[in-house]
Scaffold this motif. Structure first.
Motif, short mmCIF file in Angstrom:
data_model
loop_
_atom_site.label_atom_id
_atom_site.label_comp_id
_atom_site.label_asym_id
_atom_site.label_seq_id
_atom_site.Cartn_x
_atom_site.Cartn_y
_atom_site.Cartn_z
N GLY A 1 0.78 -1.16 -0.01
CA GLY A 1 -0.01 -0.13 0.15
C GLY A 1 0.94 1.36 -0.15
O GLY A 1 0.58 2.25 -0.80
N ILE A 2 1.85 1.23 0.86
CA ILE A 2 2.74 2.34 0.74
C ILE A 2 3.46 2.55 -0.59
O ILE A 2 3.51 3.74 -0.96
CB ILE A 2 3.89 2.32 1.99
CG1 ILE A 2 3.26 2.19 3.27
CG2 ILE A 2 4.99 3.14 1.74
CD1 ILE A 2 4.16 2.03 4.32
N LEU A 3 3.98 1.64 -1.15
CA LEU A 3 4.72 1.71 -2.45
C LEU A 3 3.63 2.14 -3.55
O LEU A 3 4.04 2.96 -4.06
CB LEU A 3 5.08 0.28 -2.88
CG LEU A 3 6.41 -0.29 -2.11
CD1 LEU A 3 6.79 -1.54 -2.63
CD2 LEU A 3 7.45 0.79 -2.42
N VAL A 4 2.37 1.84 -3.44
CA VAL A 4 1.31 2.43 -4.44
C VAL A 4 0.98 3.56 -4.22
O VAL A 4 0.91 4.52 -5.04
CB VAL A 4 0.10 1.55 -4.31
CG1 VAL A 4 -1.07 2.39 -4.96
CG2 VAL A 4 0.10 -0.01 -4.58
N ILE A 5 1.06 4.16 -2.75
CA ILE A 5 0.72 5.66 -2.75
C ILE A 5 1.96 6.34 -3.12
O ILE A 5 2.04 7.45 -3.80
CB ILE A 5 0.55 5.90 -1.22
CG1 ILE A 5 -0.72 5.15 -0.74
CG2 ILE A 5 0.64 7.35 -0.58
CD1 ILE A 5 -1.10 5.12 0.76
N LEU A 6 3.30 5.93 -2.77
CA LEU A 6 4.46 6.64 -3.28
C LEU A 6 4.73 6.88 -4.75
O LEU A 6 5.06 7.99 -5.31
CB LEU A 6 5.71 6.12 -2.59
CG LEU A 6 5.70 6.20 -1.00
CD1 LEU A 6 6.92 5.43 -0.59
CD2 LEU A 6 6.08 7.70 -0.74
N GLY A 7 4.12 5.50 -5.33
CA GLY A 7 4.26 5.55 -6.71
C GLY A 7 3.30 6.88 -7.47
O GLY A 7 3.70 7.45 -8.34
#
Length: 406
Positions: free
Chosen positions: A16-22
């Motif tokens: 989830g964090i990676l999706v948000i950062l992306g």
């Protein structure tokens, strides 16, 4: 909860964090690309509006060129090249005239003089050559001479000489009478008097000529005509407009000067001290190394004590820096015996050295020449014989007497 469940939870959070950062990174990159795309490309030859390079940033602020935004650059300036068509016309210069030479002016004007003095010349010849001369005839001769303003004393002398000649020669033929009249009149006019006008430098300074007279004698005009006489003699002249009471006097004198290329020293203030203007004129003449300075003064009645005292002051102020070499008194030949009283008073105040007789062509009173010389003991030096600019002539006794009798 088992260890496997815990691991899956951590993995889900990480994804989830990676999706948000992306997503955030993609949005930032897209916005930057959009702003860069909206900027217009710099026109050819214009400096770029993007951020300066590190080398430009390190340049000294005193030498870095100023960069204006593209849409606020000023339009190119119009050409300021001056062509012949746009040049203003040069100011017009007054035409400098060449005055007539003084020599021979009186001879050239003898016809006028002869016509105006016919009562003195032709009248006398008619009386003396008509035959028997009795006492009544001699009285007529005396009356004719007195009417011509010869004066009582001069008239008596001339008649006595003629009566003696007629008695001795025992003849009254016209040729003899004409010869006797010529000789005796010439003796009365006195050709031995010095009639030269101061017109050359004296001991390294300009000669100073002061011109005086009563109102209405044509004094300012005479000064202008005298300037023409001097210029015709190749003299460097400076005029002084010390008549500060008559508004047009300085303008009139300056116009006379400009016509022959002569400077005029004047005051721009009406009613200025005439002595100060005269002083400045003499000073300017010395600085310009002129040959002669001619100073015009205000006309004044000879019976006005205050005005005559002021004239004396003008002369004294001039003498603080230079002697006054010539004082010319301008007299109207038509005033007759009244002019003699004027001459006497002016002579007492400013030591008159010479007489200028104006309007001599309009009168039959040529005898005033003899009368005024006897009154003051100074010679007639110049005579005005007309309205033309060159109708002021050096007085020539021989030509004057010949004009009267011929």
């Amino acid at each position: 909860m088992s260890a496997i469940d815990t691991l899956w939870e951590y993995l889900a959070v990480a994804v989830g964090i990676l999706v948000i950062l992306g997503g955030l990174t993609f949005g930032l990159l897209r916005g930057r690309a959009g702003r860069t795309k909206d900027l217009p490309a710099p026109p050819s030859g214009q400096p770029s509006t993007t951020s300066p390079t590190s080398q430009e940033a390190n340049d000294s602020p005193t030498t870095a060129p100023s960069r204006a935004p593209v849409d606020t650059l000023p339009p190119p300036a119009e050409s300021t090249e001056v062509t012949e068509e746009t040049l203003p016309p040069p100011p017009s210069r007054p035409t400098v005239e060449t005055p007539d030479a003084p020599a021979g002016r009186l001879q050239r004007l003898r016809a006028r003089l002869a016509r105006s003095n016919s009562a003195l010349g032709k009248g006398l010849l008619a009386l003396l050559s008509r035959g028997q001369l009795d006492e009544e005839a001699w009285e007529e001769v005396e009356d004719t001479l007195l009417a011509a303003d010869l004066g009582v004393q001069a008239t008596t002398e001339l008649v006595d000489k003629l009566r003696t000649r007629v008695k001795i020669e025992n003849t009254t033929d016209e040729a003899s009478v004409r010869r006797w009249l010529h000789e005796d009149l010439l003796a009365l006019v006195d050709p031995s008097m010095d009639r030269s006008v101061a017109n050359s430098r004296i001991e390294g300074r300009p000669a100073v000529v002061l011109v005086v007279g009563v109102n209405g004698t044509g004094k300012t005009t005479t000064v202008g005509k005298l300037a023409r006489v001097l210029v015709a003699e190749d003299k460097d002249v400076v005029l002084g407009a010390a008549d500060t009471f008559r508004a047009a006097a300085a303008d009139q004198l300056q116009t006379w000067g400009e016509r022959v290329g002569v400077p005029t020293i004047r005051s721009d203030r009406e009613g200025a001290d005439p002595a100060a203007v005269a002083f400045d004129a003499v000073k300017a003449g010395a600085e310009l190394e002129a040959d002669v300075v001619v100073i015009d003064t205000a006309g004044r009645l000879h019976n006005k004590v205050g005005l005559m005292d002021e004239l004396g002051k003008v002369k004294r102020v001039i003498e603080k820096q230079s002697p006054v070499d010539e004082v010319l008194l301008v007299l109207d030949a038509t005033t007759g015996q009244n002019g003699l009283r004027q001459a006497e008073v002016f002579g007492q105040v400013v030591d008159v050295t010479g007489i200028v007789l104006t309007k001599l062509d309009g009168t039959a009173k040529g005898g005033i020449v003899v009368a005024v010389q006897r009154q003051l003991g100074v010679p007639v030096k110049l005579v005005g014989l007309g309205e033309g600019p060159d109708d002021l002539a050096p007085f020539d006794p021989e030509a004057f007497v010949s004009a009267i009798l011929d």
